[in-house]
Design a protein around this motif. Structure first.
Motif, PDB file in Angstrom:
ATOM      1  N   ALA A  21       5.641   8.134  19.152  1.00 41.96           N
ATOM      2  CA  ALA A  21       5.017   9.250  18.437  1.00 41.96           C
ATOM      3  C   ALA A  21       4.918  10.471  19.344  1.00 41.96           C
ATOM      4  O   ALA A  21       5.247  11.596  18.930  1.00 41.96           O
ATOM      5  N   PHE A  26       5.332  13.516  16.778  1.00 41.06           N
ATOM      6  CA  PHE A  26       4.861  13.121  15.451  1.00 41.06           C
ATOM      7  C   PHE A  26       3.466  12.538  15.609  1.00 41.06           C
ATOM      8  O   PHE A  26       3.078  12.100  16.693  1.00 41.06           O
ATOM      9  N   SER A  29       0.397   8.010  12.572  1.00 35.90           N
ATOM     10  CA  SER A  29       0.547   7.492  11.204  1.00 35.90           C
ATOM     11  C   SER A  29       1.969   7.679  10.698  1.00 35.90           C
ATOM     12  O   SER A  29       2.545   6.764  10.092  1.00 35.90           O
ATOM     13  N   LYS A  30       2.541   8.854  10.934  1.00 42.27           N
ATOM     14  CA  LYS A  30       3.921   9.115  10.501  1.00 42.27           C
ATOM     15  C   LYS A  30       4.882   8.186  11.222  1.00 42.27           C
ATOM     16  O   LYS A  30       5.795   7.625  10.615  1.00 42.27           O
ATOM     17  N   THR A  31       4.680   7.991  12.516  1.00 39.05           N
ATOM     18  CA  THR A  31       5.565   7.125  13.293  1.00 39.05           C
ATOM     19  C   THR A  31       5.456   5.682  12.814  1.00 39.05           C
ATOM     20  O   THR A  31       6.471   4.995  12.649  1.00 39.05           O
ATOM     21  N   LYS A  32       4.240   5.228  12.556  1.00 41.74           N
ATOM     22  CA  LYS A  32       4.061   3.868  12.040  1.00 41.74           C
ATOM     23  C   LYS A  32       4.737   3.710  10.686  1.00 41.74           C
ATOM     24  O   LYS A  32       5.332   2.665  10.399  1.00 41.74           O
ATOM     25  N   ALA A  33       4.673   4.744   9.841  1.00 42.57           N
ATOM     26  CA  ALA A  33       5.326   4.687   8.538  1.00 42.57           C
ATOM     27  C   ALA A  33       6.846   4.608   8.694  1.00 42.57           C
ATOM     28  O   ALA A  33       7.518   3.865   7.965  1.00 42.57           O
ATOM     29  N   LEU A  34       7.396   5.364   9.638  1.00 43.17           N
ATOM     30  CA  LEU A  34       8.845   5.318   9.895  1.00 43.17           C
ATOM     31  C   LEU A  34       9.261   3.941  10.409  1.00 43.17           C
ATOM     32  O   LEU A  34      10.311   3.418  10.026  1.00 43.17           O
ATOM     33  N   SER A  37       9.006   1.436   7.431  1.00 38.06           N
ATOM     34  CA  SER A  37      10.086   1.609   6.457  1.00 38.06           C
ATOM     35  C   SER A  37      11.449   1.197   7.012  1.00 38.06           C
ATOM     36  O   SER A  37      12.413   1.076   6.269  1.00 38.06           O
TER      37      SER A  37
END
Length: 72
Positions: A21, A26, A29-34, A37
């Protein structure tokens, strides 16, 4: 003649999600979502997620390639 001392440099093999991150600038949260996914590959080692540096590079290259396709 003095004995030669060799220094071994050990390169990082893995990064945490938090480290990635920071590298990508980033939020966590965004990194964990990437990661969740599959956009950024990772492996689970025990209860910890780890990411190879090459997988971060692959993600960045894919994002750049996708952007270039959109702007072409």
């Amino acid at each position: 003649m003095p004995a030669s001392t060799a220094t071994t440099v050990i390169e990082r093999k893995w990064f945490t999600t938090a480290e990635v991150a920071v590298m990508l600038n980033f939020g966590l949260s965004k990194t964990k979502a990437l990661v969740h996914s599959g956009a950024i590959r990772s492996v689970l080692i025990g209860r910890s997620r780890r990411i190879l540096p090459v997988w971060v590079d692959e993600y960045v290259a894919r994002v750049v390639a996708d952007d270039m396709e959109l702007t072409a």
